[in-house]
Motif scaffolding. Structure first.
Motif, PDB file in Angstrom:
ATOM      1  N   ILE A   4       0.846  -1.201   0.000  1.00 45.37           N
ATOM      2  CA  ILE A   4       0.000   0.000   0.000  1.00 45.37           C
ATOM      3  C   ILE A   4       0.877   1.245   0.000  1.00 45.37           C
ATOM      4  N   SER A   8       0.983   3.814  -3.075  1.00 45.35           N
ATOM      5  CA  SER A   8       0.524   5.162  -2.718  1.00 45.35           C
ATOM      6  C   SER A   8       1.596   6.200  -3.046  1.00 45.35           C
ATOM      7  N   THR A   9       2.842   5.875  -2.718  1.00 44.87           N
ATOM      8  CA  THR A   9       3.943   6.788  -3.019  1.00 44.87           C
ATOM      9  C   THR A   9       4.102   6.959  -4.517  1.00 44.87           C
TER      10      THR A   9
END
Length: 245
Positions: A4, A8-9
């Motif tokens: 995640i 997300s990054t």
């Protein structure tokens, strides 16, 4: 949780890079666009699934990992240029672009390529993890390869740190001082990666957190600088420039 954070990054970097495209096309502050674009590529190559797919297309001997190292070098160099110019750190700028900085970059690059050539890199594996698991000489060389790859980002981060500390003590707008704080945290996190070889294997998750803390701090810090430039205009540039083209 780790996946995640990775995706997300990647999404954050990619979205900021896309948002910078119109300005880059107009010739405005293209350095920021290249920083976010390079970081997006670096994060993509750090995730197992896309890494394996790309490396298999390149022959399946982890050439993608070598490319990743130089993408990181390019990204951190651009960060160094942007930050030293923005914060008026002429001493830091010289340490990056002068003979010392170029010598460090050349020596580290030669070390990275040289050690990579010595490793039996057959079999795509993100972070060369499968090679490390096998043990033996190749596993030892992977450690040297990783250490060499961390050396230049650590050098740039240590060069940037004094300028960030000066900015925190200045009367610059809060957004820029917040950016300086995040960039300082990111710089310290990258410097800490030099000690990874001494860390026990059980610290694997901690290493991951340190790496992505550095990335996120740099990304958010640079985004704050961009936002401050939009809000304050040229007044945000002092004592540096923040508005260079």
């Amino acid at each position: 949780m780790i996946e995640i954070l990775q995706w997300s990054t990647l999404a954050i970097c990619g979205l900021i890079a896309v948002a910078r495209v119109p300005s880059a096309v107009r010739g405005e502050n293209r350095t920021l666009f290249w920083i976010f674009a390079l970081m997006t590529v670096a994060i993509l190559l750090s995730i197992e699934a896309p890494y394996v797919t790309i490396d298999q297309a390149l022959g399946g001997f982890n050439l993608a990992n070598l490319i990743l190292r130089f993408v990181i070098f390019a990204a951190i160099f651009c960060v160094g240029i942007r930050v030293t110019r923005g914060f008026g750190a002429t001493d830091g700028y010289r340490l990056l672009t002068g003979r010392t900085g170029m010598a460090v970059l050349a020596l580290v690059s030669l070390a990275v390529v040289g050690v990579f050539i010595l490793i039996d890199t057959r079999g795509s594996s993100s972070g060369l993890a499968q090679i490390s698991i096998k043990g033996g000489v190749d596993a030892m060389l992977v450690e040297y390869y990783g250490a060499a790859g961390r050396a230049y980002p650590a050098y740039v981060s240590l060069v940037l740190l004094p300028a960030m500390v000066r900015a925190l003590r200045s009367s610059l707008p809060v957004a820029i001082r917040s950016a300086a704080f995040l960039l300082a945290v990111g710089a310290v996190a990258i410097a800490l990666t030099l000690f990874f070889p001494a860390a026990p294997p059980s610290w694997g998750p901690a290493k991951f957190v340190v790496n992505y803390t550095a990335v996120l701090c740099f990304v958010v810090g640079l985004a704050l600088i961009w936002a401050a430039r939009v809000r304050y205009g040229r007044s945000a540039a002092k004592p540096g420039t923040f508005t260079e083209k």
